[in-house]
Design an enzyme around this catalytic site. Structure first.
Site, mmCIF file in Angstrom:
data_model
loop_
_atom_site.group_PDB
_atom_site.id
_atom_site.type_symbol
_atom_site.label_atom_id
_atom_site.label_comp_id
_atom_site.label_asym_id
_atom_site.label_seq_id
_atom_site.Cartn_x
_atom_site.Cartn_y
_atom_site.Cartn_z
ATOM 1 C CG ASP A 33 -2.139 0.976 1.250
ATOM 2 O OD1 ASP A 33 -3.193 0.722 1.050
ATOM 3 O OD2 ASP A 33 -1.731 2.270 1.102
ATOM 4 C CB ILE A 34 0.982 4.254 -2.422
ATOM 5 C CG1 ILE A 34 1.833 5.140 -2.485
ATOM 6 C CG2 ILE A 34 -0.462 5.018 -1.568
ATOM 7 C CD1 ILE A 34 1.519 5.768 -4.039
ATOM 8 C CG ASN A 91 -12.087 -0.800 3.973
ATOM 9 O OD1 ASN A 91 -12.331 -1.136 5.166
ATOM 10 N ND2 ASN A 91 -10.913 -0.255 3.372
ATOM 11 C CB VAL A 100 -9.328 1.495 -5.048
ATOM 12 C CG1 VAL A 100 -9.291 1.255 -6.485
ATOM 13 C CG2 VAL A 100 -8.368 2.539 -4.606
ATOM 14 C CG HIS A 104 -8.849 -3.586 -2.258
ATOM 15 N ND1 HIS A 104 -9.697 -2.991 -3.055
ATOM 16 C CD2 HIS A 104 -8.413 -2.787 -1.251
ATOM 17 C CE1 HIS A 104 -9.843 -1.756 -2.292
ATOM 18 N NE2 HIS A 104 -9.408 -1.707 -1.176
ATOM 19 C CG HIS A 106 -6.590 -2.905 3.354
ATOM 20 N ND1 HIS A 106 -5.987 -1.749 2.856
ATOM 21 C CD2 HIS A 106 -7.843 -2.877 2.607
ATOM 22 C CE1 HIS A 106 -6.534 -0.886 2.398
ATOM 23 N NE2 HIS A 106 -7.774 -1.522 2.118
HETATM 24 P P1 AMP Z 1 -9.753 1.093 0.065
HETATM 25 O O1 AMP Z 1 -10.145 2.390 0.716
HETATM 26 O O2 AMP Z 1 -10.055 -0.266 0.968
HETATM 27 O O3 AMP Z 1 -10.421 1.125 -1.284
HETATM 28 O O4 AMP Z 1 -8.216 0.889 -0.111
HETATM 29 C C1 AMP Z 1 -7.399 1.639 -1.119
HETATM 30 C C2 AMP Z 1 -6.040 1.601 -0.663
HETATM 31 O O5 AMP Z 1 -5.165 1.894 -1.843
HETATM 32 C C3 AMP Z 1 -5.614 2.597 0.204
HETATM 33 O O6 AMP Z 1 -5.122 2.160 1.567
HETATM 34 C C4 AMP Z 1 -4.545 3.604 -0.434
HETATM 35 O O7 AMP Z 1 -3.504 3.710 0.499
HETATM 36 C C5 AMP Z 1 -4.168 2.606 -1.685
HETATM 37 N N1 AMP Z 1 -3.601 3.300 -2.607
HETATM 38 C C6 AMP Z 1 -4.003 4.297 -3.213
HETATM 39 N N2 AMP Z 1 -3.195 4.403 -4.271
HETATM 40 C C7 AMP Z 1 -2.145 3.433 -4.396
HETATM 41 C C8 AMP Z 1 -1.232 2.901 -5.252
HETATM 42 N N3 AMP Z 1 -0.810 3.963 -6.442
HETATM 43 N N4 AMP Z 1 -0.607 2.149 -5.015
HETATM 44 C C9 AMP Z 1 -0.708 1.438 -3.862
HETATM 45 N N5 AMP Z 1 -1.738 1.756 -2.926
HETATM 46 C C10 AMP Z 1 -2.497 2.773 -3.283
#
Ligand code: AMP
Length: 121
Positions: A33-34, A91, A100, A104, A106
């Protein structure tokens, strides 16, 4: 919800946006995760156009469902989290805080993670 092929994770899966890859096979991709919220914070995605667990569980081919679940287990093991432990979190939707719209989970680890949810109401 219809799948948006331009969502961020679709672009990562197509290789249009880079990621810090941890694991990949024919069914799944995992990357860091970023904005990590634990010493280890990895996202594991199935390779398919699914937003939700309801859609995925009802419509994905059995081989993909099995492959994805196996990938989650393999990633946890590869990261050395089997013995110390870890947390999986998914989520969904607005209340779940999904940002997103590509399915997925976490995977968090690397320290004692504390209570499952914030006590804030
Ligand atoms: P969610 O809120 O469950 O949809 O999780 C989305 C996750 O994607 C968040 O924890 C972000 O920090 C992560 N995220 C957003 N952009 C990127 C990226 N370019 N590379 C890796 N993780 C990302």
């Amino acid at each position: 919800m219809a799948y948006d092929r331009n969502n961020l994770f679709a672009k990562i899966l197509r290789g249009e946006i880079p990621c810090n890859k941890v694991y990949e096979d024919e069914f799944a991709l995992a990357f860091h995760d970023i904005e990590p919220q634990a010493p280890i914070h990895v996202l594991v995605l199935p390779k398919g156009d699914y937003v939700s667990w309801a859609d995925f569980s009802a419509t994905a081919p059995p081989a993909l469902i099995a492959g994805y679940v196996r990938a989650v287990g393999a990633v946890a093991k590869q990261l050395g989290l089997e013995a110390p432990g870890y947390r999986l979190l998914a989520n969904h939707g607005a209340d779940g805080g999904q940002h997103v719209p590509h399915l997925h989970v976490h995977l968090f680890g690397g320290r004692r993670l504390g209570p499952m949810l914030s006590k804030a109401r």
